[in-house]
Write a protein that holds these residues in place. Sequence first.
Motif, PDB file in Angstrom:
ATOM      1  N   GLY A 393     -20.650  58.424   6.341  1.00 23.27           N
ATOM      2  CA  GLY A 393     -20.617  57.813   7.659  1.00 23.27           C
ATOM      3  C   GLY A 393     -21.810  56.943   8.003  1.00 23.27           C
ATOM      4  N   TYR A 394     -22.720  56.685   7.043  1.00 24.13           N
ATOM      5  CA  TYR A 394     -23.866  55.826   7.295  1.00 24.13           C
ATOM      6  C   TYR A 394     -24.130  54.939   6.090  1.00 24.13           C
ATOM      7  CZ  TYR A 394     -25.129  58.417  11.514  1.00 24.13           C
ATOM      8  OH  TYR A 394     -25.110  58.983  12.767  1.00 24.13           O
ATOM      9  N   SER A 395     -24.589  53.714   6.360  1.00 26.03           N
ATOM     10  CA  SER A 395     -25.031  52.795   5.304  1.00 26.03           C
ATOM     11  C   SER A 395     -26.445  52.339   5.630  1.00 26.03           C
ATOM     12  CB  SER A 395     -24.104  51.571   5.213  1.00 26.03           C
ATOM     13  OG  SER A 395     -22.845  51.932   4.698  1.00 26.03           O
ATOM     14  N   ALA A 396     -27.217  52.090   4.591  1.00 26.29           N
ATOM     15  CA  ALA A 396     -28.605  51.655   4.757  1.00 26.29           C
ATOM     16  C   ALA A 396     -28.694  50.144   4.573  1.00 26.29           C
ATOM     17  CB  ALA A 396     -29.512  52.367   3.764  1.00 26.29           C
ATOM     18  N   VAL A 397     -29.366  49.477   5.493  1.00 28.25           N
ATOM     19  CA  VAL A 397     -29.607  48.039   5.415  1.00 28.25           C
ATOM     20  C   VAL A 397     -31.108  47.815   5.290  1.00 28.25           C
ATOM     21  CG1 VAL A 397     -29.437  45.837   6.628  1.00 28.25           C
ATOM     22  CG2 VAL A 397     -27.549  47.472   6.745  1.00 28.25           C
ATOM     23  N   SER A 398     -31.527  47.141   4.217  1.00 23.85           N
ATOM     24  CA  SER A 398     -32.941  46.876   3.975  1.00 23.85           C
ATOM     25  C   SER A 398     -33.300  45.495   4.524  1.00 23.85           C
ATOM     26  CB  SER A 398     -33.249  46.940   2.472  1.00 23.85           C
ATOM     27  OG  SER A 398     -32.994  48.229   1.957  1.00 23.85           O
ATOM     28  N   LEU A 458     -42.811  46.776   1.615  1.00 17.19           N
ATOM     29  CA  LEU A 458     -42.708  45.734   2.631  1.00 17.19           C
ATOM     30  C   LEU A 458     -41.253  45.546   3.045  1.00 17.19           C
ATOM     31  CD1 LEU A 458     -45.214  43.113   1.186  1.00 17.19           C
ATOM     32  CD2 LEU A 458     -45.591  44.757   3.023  1.00 17.19           C
ATOM     33  N   VAL A 459     -40.540  46.640   3.197  1.00 13.49           N
ATOM     34  CA  VAL A 459     -39.129  46.629   3.595  1.00 13.49           C
ATOM     35  C   VAL A 459     -38.907  47.717   4.628  1.00 13.49           C
ATOM     36  CG1 VAL A 459     -36.757  47.024   2.828  1.00 13.49           C
ATOM     37  CG2 VAL A 459     -38.314  45.699   1.395  1.00 13.49           C
ATOM     38  N   ASN A 460     -38.225  47.372   5.711  1.00  8.38           N
ATOM     39  CA  ASN A 460     -37.787  48.356   6.695  1.00  8.38           C
ATOM     40  C   ASN A 460     -36.308  48.660   6.472  1.00  8.38           C
ATOM     41  OD1 ASN A 460     -40.053  48.900   8.631  1.00  8.38           O
ATOM     42  ND2 ASN A 460     -40.013  46.669   8.773  1.00  8.38           N
ATOM     43  N   VAL A 461     -35.938  49.914   6.542  1.00  8.49           N
ATOM     44  CA  VAL A 461     -34.565  50.341   6.295  1.00  8.49           C
ATOM     45  C   VAL A 461     -33.950  50.826   7.596  1.00  8.49           C
ATOM     46  CG1 VAL A 461     -33.061  51.890   4.999  1.00  8.49           C
ATOM     47  CG2 VAL A 461     -35.129  50.966   3.921  1.00  8.49           C
ATOM     48  N   VAL A 462     -32.761  50.287   7.912  1.00  9.97           N
ATOM     49  CA  VAL A 462     -32.015  50.667   9.111  1.00  9.97           C
ATOM     50  C   VAL A 462     -30.780  51.445   8.680  1.00  9.97           C
ATOM     51  CG1 VAL A 462     -30.874  49.852  11.201  1.00  9.97           C
ATOM     52  CG2 VAL A 462     -32.824  48.600  10.285  1.00  9.97           C
ATOM     53  N   SER A 463     -30.564  52.595   9.294  1.00  6.21           N
ATOM     54  CA  SER A 463     -29.368  53.398   9.024  1.00  6.21           C
ATOM     55  C   SER A 463     -28.277  52.995  10.010  1.00  6.21           C
ATOM     56  CB  SER A 463     -29.690  54.891   9.154  1.00  6.21           C
ATOM     57  OG  SER A 463     -28.564  55.674   8.824  1.00  6.21           O
ATOM     58  N   VAL A 464     -27.150  52.523   9.474  1.00  8.67           N
ATOM     59  CA  VAL A 464     -26.084  51.959  10.297  1.00  8.67           C
ATOM     60  C   VAL A 464     -24.864  52.882  10.261  1.00  8.67           C
ATOM     61  CG1 VAL A 464     -24.658  49.929  10.722  1.00  8.67           C
ATOM     62  CG2 VAL A 464     -26.904  49.666   9.648  1.00  8.67           C
ATOM     63  N   PRO A 465     -24.338  53.315  11.419  1.00  8.00           N
ATOM     64  CA  PRO A 465     -23.127  54.134  11.414  1.00  8.00           C
ATOM     65  C   PRO A 465     -21.893  53.322  11.011  1.00  8.00           C
ATOM     66  CG  PRO A 465     -23.784  53.602  13.657  1.00  8.00           C
ATOM     67  CD  PRO A 465     -24.874  53.103  12.770  1.00  8.00           C
ATOM     68  N   VAL A 466     -21.097  53.889  10.112  1.00  8.10           N
ATOM     69  CA  VAL A 466     -19.864  53.245   9.648  1.00  8.10           C
ATOM     70  C   VAL A 466     -18.769  54.306   9.578  1.00  8.10           C
ATOM     71  CG1 VAL A 466     -21.099  51.490   8.316  1.00  8.10           C
ATOM     72  CG2 VAL A 466     -20.434  53.643   7.210  1.00  8.10           C
ATOM     73  N   LEU A 467     -17.561  53.875   9.274  1.00  2.00           N
ATOM     74  CA  LEU A 467     -16.450  54.813   9.113  1.00  2.00           C
ATOM     75  C   LEU A 467     -16.704  55.720   7.916  1.00  2.00           C
ATOM     76  CD1 LEU A 467     -13.588  55.812   9.829  1.00  2.00           C
ATOM     77  CD2 LEU A 467     -12.705  53.998   8.349  1.00  2.00           C
ATOM     78  N   ASP A 468     -16.628  57.033   8.147  1.00  3.11           N
ATOM     79  CA  ASP A 468     -16.865  58.022   7.095  1.00  3.11           C
ATOM     80  C   ASP A 468     -15.609  58.147   6.236  1.00  3.11           C
ATOM     81  OD1 ASP A 468     -17.565  60.101   5.466  1.00  3.11           O
ATOM     82  OD2 ASP A 468     -18.234  61.422   7.091  1.00  3.11           O
ATOM     83  N   LEU A 469     -15.724  57.806   4.953  1.00  3.94           N
ATOM     84  CA  LEU A 469     -14.566  57.891   4.059  1.00  3.94           C
ATOM     85  C   LEU A 469     -14.067  59.321   3.908  1.00  3.94           C
ATOM     86  CD1 LEU A 469     -15.542  55.369   1.232  1.00  3.94           C
ATOM     87  CD2 LEU A 469     -13.759  55.116   2.944  1.00  3.94           C
ATOM     88  N   ASP A 470     -14.975  60.316   4.038  1.00  3.14           N
ATOM     89  CA  ASP A 470     -14.551  61.707   3.924  1.00  3.14           C
ATOM     90  C   ASP A 470     -13.637  62.135   5.073  1.00  3.14           C
ATOM     91  OD1 ASP A 470     -16.073  61.956   1.628  1.00  3.14           O
ATOM     92  OD2 ASP A 470     -17.860  62.592   2.734  1.00  3.14           O
TER      93      ASP A 470
END
Length: 518
Positions: A393-398, A458-470
Amino acid sequence: MRERITFVQKLGESLEPSALAVGSDTITGPEVHAVREDRLTIALDDLSKELQTLVTSAHDLHIRWVSTTAYEAVSPLLARLPPGFHLFFTPGKDEAATNKLCPLLGDIFGGIVCSSPNESFTSLPRDTFSHSATFQYFQQLDSLSQFVQYAKRRLCRSTDASCSARLDGLASASSLDISYDPVQQVLRVTALRPYERQQVHVTSHPQLRTEVGILSTDNPQTLEPHEIGISGLLTVLGQDSKPSPTMFTFASRHRDAEFTFSAQFLAPTGLHPTLQLRLASNAPPTPTQHDDDDTTCAPYAYLTLPRPIFADRHQLSDPLFLVSKNLTALRYTTQPVDLEAPEYVMTQGGSAVLLELSPPPPPSPSQPKKSDKEEWTAEIPLHLRYLAPAQGGYSAVSVPYPAVFWACEPSGGAAAFPPNPFDKVQLGYDGLFRDGTVFWHVEPRPVGGGGGEGVTSLVNVVSVPVLDLDKARWVNAGTAAAVLVGFAWVVWKLAGVYLYGGDGGEGERGKAGKKKRQ
């Protein structure tokens, strides 16, 4: 082919000629604290057929890769870009060769997901200044491992262990530049290693002319305010029996602002995260360092954003909103940027944004003066796209750190900088300013560290809520059930209207029956 290996030390650091041992094809010496630059110049005839076709079909081709690990730079090797893979490209007339660019980049670097220049690249403006490339492409790329393997196959013989070892050294490189010069018909590959302890040991190869320099910045009495001085030792392996002293000066477009900044997203991030820049100083370069009195200086942040995140130019056009964020103006953004499209349907690569920052003014004469430099912050609002479903249910965006600098732009038509051995152009943002602009670079310092055992990314990571495949199967089943129930209810209501005439159950037949009972 020829190569140039340069160790660049800081002001006051130097190495005596007696500390170096020069052989017929080697030079050795003690460890020095320096930046190491390796530059390989390859003639067009020495390239493979596929690379020859590619570079000769391009009017401009510049590839820049920057490590995600924080590093310290030394003058005059100060030019910076955000971490990741950058391509600046002006196509030639051979459209078929141009369409081979993306597949070839995938073979060389791995993980490059562009499909074609027309679909994946973004356009750079050419209506104001003409010294920039036509197209730009950005993608996050954390490693050069695929490039190292490709270079080994193309450049190293199976019996040449030293060649493979030198290419393996790119794992510690802070940046890699590949540029084709159509005038001289050569390809220049330049790798930069960060300021650290470096062992002076270089071996030449029979096919290469190898020049080794051990240099440091200098301040001779004849140095002009707009110049940088360099002194040290030069040796051409196989030609010189001992190092030769050298000293020269040149005007440099890239200089050191001598302070740092950090970047992080404010919590909570949500789908509209705000990137906060914290700068250690609000003081511009001093007037004595300007090239002339007509120069106007201002701080800027240049962001290269991956596909899942973007800046809204409409939001960044509101003057009152900008003031509240310590921003002056949006000077450039990639166009067009689709504000509604989800990430998984887009073919265009990432976007670029140039923002002018608004530092707090210096204290007035009536106020007590605490310091010439004051820490301050600026906030950049960004927006996330809808991402594809994922497990958990989450994806990481760098999101890489931006490049932050003071740009001192001449008000009139200043002459372009004369060439120097360490100059770097075609960085994306330099083409957005007039010729003669000086860039005073601010060193990025990760939050929580900047070297050693601290945070070095030198990268910030954002956790983005998405549809959980489970859980998606329950969503599908629930949606199907809701649709089925709704459909049944509509059918039932329509059947009631048909059977009872739509008069609350008292249609013509209902009324007739009622009359008979009366």
